[in-house]
Design a protein around this motif. Structure first.
Motif, mmCIF file in Angstrom:
data_model
loop_
_atom_site.group_PDB
_atom_site.id
_atom_site.type_symbol
_atom_site.label_atom_id
_atom_site.label_comp_id
_atom_site.label_asym_id
_atom_site.label_seq_id
_atom_site.Cartn_x
_atom_site.Cartn_y
_atom_site.Cartn_z
ATOM 1 N N ALA A 292 0.857 -1.195 0.000
ATOM 2 C CA ALA A 292 0.000 0.000 0.000
ATOM 3 C C ALA A 292 0.889 1.240 0.000
ATOM 4 O O ALA A 292 0.866 2.042 0.916
ATOM 5 C CB ALA A 292 -0.918 -0.013 1.216
ATOM 6 N N SER A 293 1.672 1.368 -1.070
ATOM 7 C CA SER A 293 2.642 2.469 -1.146
ATOM 8 C C SER A 293 2.035 3.677 -1.849
ATOM 9 O O SER A 293 2.686 4.329 -2.661
ATOM 10 C CB SER A 293 3.892 1.999 -1.888
ATOM 11 O OG SER A 293 3.548 1.381 -3.116
ATOM 12 N N GLU A 294 0.790 3.969 -1.547
ATOM 13 C CA GLU A 294 0.099 5.089 -2.187
ATOM 14 C C GLU A 294 -1.001 5.613 -1.273
ATOM 15 O O GLU A 294 -1.858 4.858 -0.825
ATOM 16 C CB GLU A 294 -0.521 4.646 -3.513
ATOM 17 C CG GLU A 294 -1.231 5.740 -4.275
ATOM 18 C CD GLU A 294 -0.294 6.880 -4.685
ATOM 19 O OE1 GLU A 294 -0.422 7.969 -4.099
ATOM 20 O OE2 GLU A 294 0.567 6.662 -5.558
ATOM 21 N N ALA A 295 -0.958 6.917 -1.016
ATOM 22 C CA ALA A 295 -2.035 7.545 -0.248
ATOM 23 C C ALA A 295 -3.193 7.967 -1.138
ATOM 24 O O ALA A 295 -4.353 7.949 -0.720
ATOM 25 C CB ALA A 295 -1.495 8.761 0.506
ATOM 26 N N ALA A 296 -2.874 8.366 -2.378
ATOM 27 C CA ALA A 296 -3.905 8.897 -3.269
ATOM 28 C C ALA A 296 -5.001 7.866 -3.512
ATOM 29 O O ALA A 296 -4.735 6.665 -3.589
ATOM 30 C CB ALA A 296 -3.281 9.318 -4.597
ATOM 31 N N ASN A 297 -6.218 8.345 -3.637
ATOM 32 C CA ASN A 297 -7.342 7.457 -3.908
ATOM 33 C C ASN A 297 -8.209 8.100 -4.978
ATOM 34 O O ASN A 297 -9.155 8.836 -4.689
ATOM 35 C CB ASN A 297 -8.154 7.211 -2.635
ATOM 36 C CG ASN A 297 -9.145 6.080 -2.784
ATOM 37 O OD1 ASN A 297 -9.643 5.836 -3.883
ATOM 38 N ND2 ASN A 297 -9.432 5.386 -1.701
ATOM 39 N N PHE A 298 -7.872 7.827 -6.235
ATOM 40 C CA PHE A 298 -8.587 8.446 -7.355
ATOM 41 C C PHE A 298 -9.991 7.882 -7.529
ATOM 42 O O PHE A 298 -10.762 8.367 -8.351
ATOM 43 C CB PHE A 298 -7.778 8.275 -8.651
ATOM 44 C CG PHE A 298 -6.672 9.285 -8.819
ATOM 45 C CD1 PHE A 298 -5.965 9.767 -7.726
ATOM 46 C CD2 PHE A 298 -6.329 9.758 -10.072
ATOM 47 C CE1 PHE A 298 -4.945 10.703 -7.870
ATOM 48 C CE2 PHE A 298 -5.321 10.692 -10.235
ATOM 49 C CZ PHE A 298 -4.627 11.165 -9.135
ATOM 50 N N GLY A 299 -10.321 6.861 -6.751
ATOM 51 C CA GLY A 299 -11.693 6.363 -6.777
ATOM 52 C C GLY A 299 -12.680 7.447 -6.391
ATOM 53 O O GLY A 299 -13.818 7.466 -6.876
ATOM 54 N N MET A 300 -12.249 8.381 -5.518
ATOM 55 C CA MET A 300 -13.139 9.474 -5.136
ATOM 56 C C MET A 300 -13.396 10.401 -6.323
ATOM 57 O O MET A 300 -14.517 10.871 -6.522
ATOM 58 C CB MET A 300 -12.535 10.271 -3.968
ATOM 59 C CG MET A 300 -13.478 11.344 -3.443
ATOM 60 S SD MET A 300 -12.845 12.240 -2.011
ATOM 61 C CE MET A 300 -11.704 13.360 -2.803
ATOM 62 N N PHE A 301 -12.370 10.665 -7.110
ATOM 63 C CA PHE A 301 -12.527 11.593 -8.231
ATOM 64 C C PHE A 301 -13.547 11.096 -9.251
ATOM 65 O O PHE A 301 -14.230 11.890 -9.892
ATOM 66 C CB PHE A 301 -11.181 11.815 -8.933
ATOM 67 C CG PHE A 301 -10.152 12.510 -8.081
ATOM 68 C CD1 PHE A 301 -10.515 13.382 -7.069
ATOM 69 C CD2 PHE A 301 -8.796 12.299 -8.313
ATOM 70 C CE1 PHE A 301 -9.566 14.028 -6.288
ATOM 71 C CE2 PHE A 301 -7.839 12.935 -7.540
ATOM 72 C CZ PHE A 301 -8.223 13.802 -6.527
ATOM 73 N N ILE A 302 -13.603 9.773 -9.440
ATOM 74 C CA ILE A 302 -14.543 9.247 -10.437
ATOM 75 C C ILE A 302 -15.869 8.835 -9.791
ATOM 76 O O ILE A 302 -16.733 8.258 -10.452
ATOM 77 C CB ILE A 302 -13.942 8.066 -11.221
ATOM 78 C CG1 ILE A 302 -13.663 6.870 -10.300
ATOM 79 C CG2 ILE A 302 -12.665 8.485 -11.936
ATOM 80 C CD1 ILE A 302 -13.274 5.605 -11.066
ATOM 81 N N GLY A 303 -16.015 9.116 -8.500
ATOM 82 C CA GLY A 303 -17.290 8.854 -7.826
ATOM 83 C C GLY A 303 -17.608 7.397 -7.630
ATOM 84 O O GLY A 303 -18.766 7.030 -7.414
ATOM 85 N N SER A 304 -16.599 6.545 -7.673
ATOM 86 C CA SER A 304 -16.840 5.104 -7.587
ATOM 87 C C SER A 304 -16.583 4.603 -6.171
ATOM 88 O O SER A 304 -15.435 4.481 -5.735
ATOM 89 C CB SER A 304 -15.932 4.352 -8.573
ATOM 90 O OG SER A 304 -16.009 2.967 -8.344
#
Length: 518
Positions: free
Chosen positions: A276-288
C-alpha cells in the motif's frame, strides 16, 4: 525571489480585486477542451465496460435513478436549487475562463435537466416548462467535457445557502459516464496501475526499496546520521501512507525526508508498505464507491499484515479527505490499532505534537531565505479536520510553518482557509491534455499570491497536497514565478530540524522549538 517584473502570458495583474472580478462571458469558450478518453485496458480493470455500450442511454438513466435512490443528498442537490446565483463567481474555472457552463449552477444543470426529464412529474409531461431535456449523445459528450472541468473543490458549496455540493454531482456524472464505458484516461489508468502495483507510479517493491535506500544515503550525507526510511518492517509502530510523488519528484521528496527526520527525532519505529505504497485514492474523483473502497482496503490489509499500531498519512490533500472522512466506513473497523491515537493521524498532527512536547530541535534561521505564505488545499480545508480543536486543518500547518520559519504572511483572507481557491489541477484534472484549463483555473490563486508578494516580498508558497505541489510547479512559471517556488511544509521542517549528533556549520546550539504567533 519571484520575478514579478517578468510579464508572462498570464502574469499581469493590477490589484487583488481582480481575483473576484466576474469575467466577460464567452459562451462555449471551453467547449473544445477535452481530456483524453480511457481505452478498454484502462476501464475494464475498474469493472467498467471497455467502450461506449450499445444501450448506453437506458443504462445511464437507470444509473442516475439508482444514485438518487441510494444517496439522498444527491437527490436533494438536484431538487433544491433555486437559482439564487450565490455560487456563480465562486468557481476558479469560471473566473479563469469566462465560460458560463463553468458556473457551478450551470454545471449542475447539465445533469439536473436530464434528471428532471426522467424522474420528475413536470419533466416527464411538461419538459419545456422546467428546463428538462432528453439524454442524447450530444448531452453525454457535454457531460464529459464540463464534468472534467470541475476539480471537485467544493468552494461553491460553502457559498450555497442550501449546501448544494457540486463536487457530489460531478462525481455522480463521472460514475454514470464510467458505467456506460466513457471513462477518463488519466484517472482510470492510475487506478488500474495502483491495483496492479500498489501505487500510482507503477513502482514495484524492488524499485521502491532502491529509491528509499538512495534517499537514506542522501540524508546521511547531509546530516552524518543514519536516518532510515524503512520498507515492509513487521512490528513497526507506525505505517506511513504517503503519495507516491514523495518517492520521486521535487518538492515532494524533500517533504518525505522531513517526515523521516521527525520520526527519527521522535524515536518512533515506522515503515512504508510496498503493498500500500500510495495515499492517493482516485476512486473518489470518479465517484466510484467500489474502487475507492478497494484502494482503501489495501491500507487496512497492509496495517494488519505488518502489525502496526498507528497509521499516519503524509502530505496529500484528497487522500487525507478520504482517510479522515471515509476510511473507517470503507475499510473499518480499525479496532486492531492503538485507540489512544487518531485513526488515521496526519503527519501535521504528529509534527505539531512533537513541537509541543519539545522533541524537535529547530534552527529557524535555516529557512531565512524564504518569505513564506501558505496555500490551503481544498480537500483538506473543506473536507476534513486535524488536531483537537475546530479549524485545526487551517491552524496546524500554519503553526508548524511558523515554528520552522521566521517569515510568514497569509494571503488575502477571502482566498484562504475555508474560502481557499483550488490550485487548478485537483479532482483528476492534473493531466497535460488539460494544461490550458489548469493554467486559467490557477489564476485566482496566482493573483492572491502576486498580491502578497507585492505587499510583503513573499517568495515561496507551501502546501500539504501532492496535486497542489505538482500543479503549481507547472503553472507558476506562467505567472512569473519559478517551478521551485512551491514547497512542501515538511521540506521546510527538514531544513530546520537538527538531529542529535548532527554536524552543523554554525557553532551556535539550536533552540528547542517554540511556536510563535505572528
Amino acid at each position: 525571489m519571484a520575478p514579478l517584473d517578468k510579464k508572462e502570458e498570464y502574469g499581469a495583474f493590477d490589484s487583488v480585486d481582480e481575483i473576484f472580478k466576474i469575467p466577460a462571458l464567452e459562451c462555449g469558450a471551453m467547449a473544445d477542451t477535452n481530456t483524453f478518453a480511457a481505452a478498454p485496458e484502462h476501464n475494464e480493470p475498474l469493472g467498467f465496460p471497455g467502450e461506449l455500450i450499445d444501450n448506453w442511454q437506458e443504462v445511464a438513466i437507470a444509473k442516475m435513478g439508482e444514485l438518487a435512490e441510494k444517496n439522498r443528498a444527491f437527490q436533494v442537490y438536484l431538487d433544491a436549487c433555486v437559482k439564487c446565483g450565490a455560487c456563480t463567481d465562486k468557481c476558479h474555472y469560471f473566473l479563469g475562463t469566462g465560460d458560463p457552463k463553468n458556473m457551478p449552477v450551470a454545471r449542475q444543470d447539465l445533469l439536473r435537466s436530464v434528471y428532471r426529464r426522467y424522474y420528475t412529474f413536470a419533466g416527464k409531461y411538461f419538459p419545456w416548462l422546467v428546463g428538462a431535456r432528453d439524454l442524447t449523445k450530444e448531452v453525454l459528450d457535454e457531460w464529459y467535457t464540463y464534468y472534467h472541468q470541475c476539480s471537485q473543490c467544493r468552494r461553491c458549496s460553502v457559498a450555497c445557502p442550501y449546501g448544494i455540493d457540486t463536487a457530489e454531482i460531478s462525481m455522480a456524472a463521472r460514475e454514470i459516464l464510467d458505467t456506460v464505458g466513457v471513462g477518463q484516461k488519466y484517472c482510470n489508468e492510475i487506478i488500474a496501475k495502483l491495483k496492479k502495483t500498489g501505487n500510482n507510479l507503477g513502482l514495484n517493491p524492488k524499485a521502491l526499496r532502491a529509491t528509499l535506500e538512495d534517499l537514506e544515503e542522501e540524508l546521511e550525507d547531509e546530516t552524518g546520521i543514519p536516518v532510515k526510511l524503512p520498507l515492509d518492517v513487521k512490528g513497526a509502530d507506525i505505517l506511513l501512507i504517503t503519495p507516491s510523488a514523495d518517492f520521486f519528484a521535487e518538492p515532494h521528496i524533500d517533504g518525505l525526508l522531513g517526515y523521516a527526520k521527525v520520526f527519527h527525532a521522535a524515536g518512533v519505529s515506522w515503515t512504508i508498505s510496498s503493498y500500500a505504497s500510495e495515499a492517493a485514492n482516485f476512486g473518489m474523483f470518479i465517484g466510484s464507491y467500489e474502487n475507492m473502497r478497494e484502494v482503501s482496503w489495501r491500507i487496512r490489509q497492509a496495517a494488519k499484515d505488518l502489525g502496526v499500531k498507528r497509521i499516519v498519512f503524509g502530505e496529500c490533500g484528497h487522500a487525507w479527505r478520504v482517510g479522515y472522512s471515509f476510511l473507517n466506513t470503507l475499510a473499518g473497523p480499525f479496532d486492531f490499532l492503538d485507540q489512544n491515537y487518531p485513526i488515521p493521524q496526519h503527519i501535521m498532527e504528529f509534527t505539531s505534537d512533537a513541537i509541543d512536547d519539545g522533541i524537535l530541535k529547530i534552527d529557524k534561521s535555516k529557512n531565512d531565505e524564504f518569505i513564506m505564505t501558505y496555500h490551503d488545499s481544498c480537500n483538506v480545508a473543506r473536507g476534513s479536520s486535524m488536531g483537537r480543536k475546530e479549524g485545526g486543518q487551517f491552524d496546524l500547518p500554519r503553526k508548524v510553518l511558523k515554528a520552522v520559519c521566521n517569515h510568514f504572511y497569509d494571503m488575502e483572507q477571502d482566498t484562504i482557509r475555508e474560502n481557499t481557491f483550488c490550485c487548478g489541477g485537483g479532482g483528476g484534472l492534473l493531466t497535460d491534455d488539460l494544461m490550458d484549463l489548469r493554467i486559467k483555473g490557477a489564476k485566482p490563486r496566482m493573483t492572491a499570491l502576486q498580491q502578497v508578494t507585492t505587499d510583503h516580498g513573499v517568495n515561496k508558497m507551501a502546501a500539504i497536497c501532492a496535486i497542489c505541489k505538482t500543479q503549481f510547479s507547472k503553472v507558476m512559471p506562467k505567472y512569473g514565478y519559478g517551478m521551485d517556488d512551491i514547497m512542501s511544509v515538511h521540506q521546510l521542517v527538514a531544513n530546520a530540524v537538527i538531529l542529535d549528533g548532527q554536524e552543523t556549520e554554525e557553532d551556535d546550539a539550536p533552540e528547542t522549538a517554540a511556536t510563535e504567533e505572528k
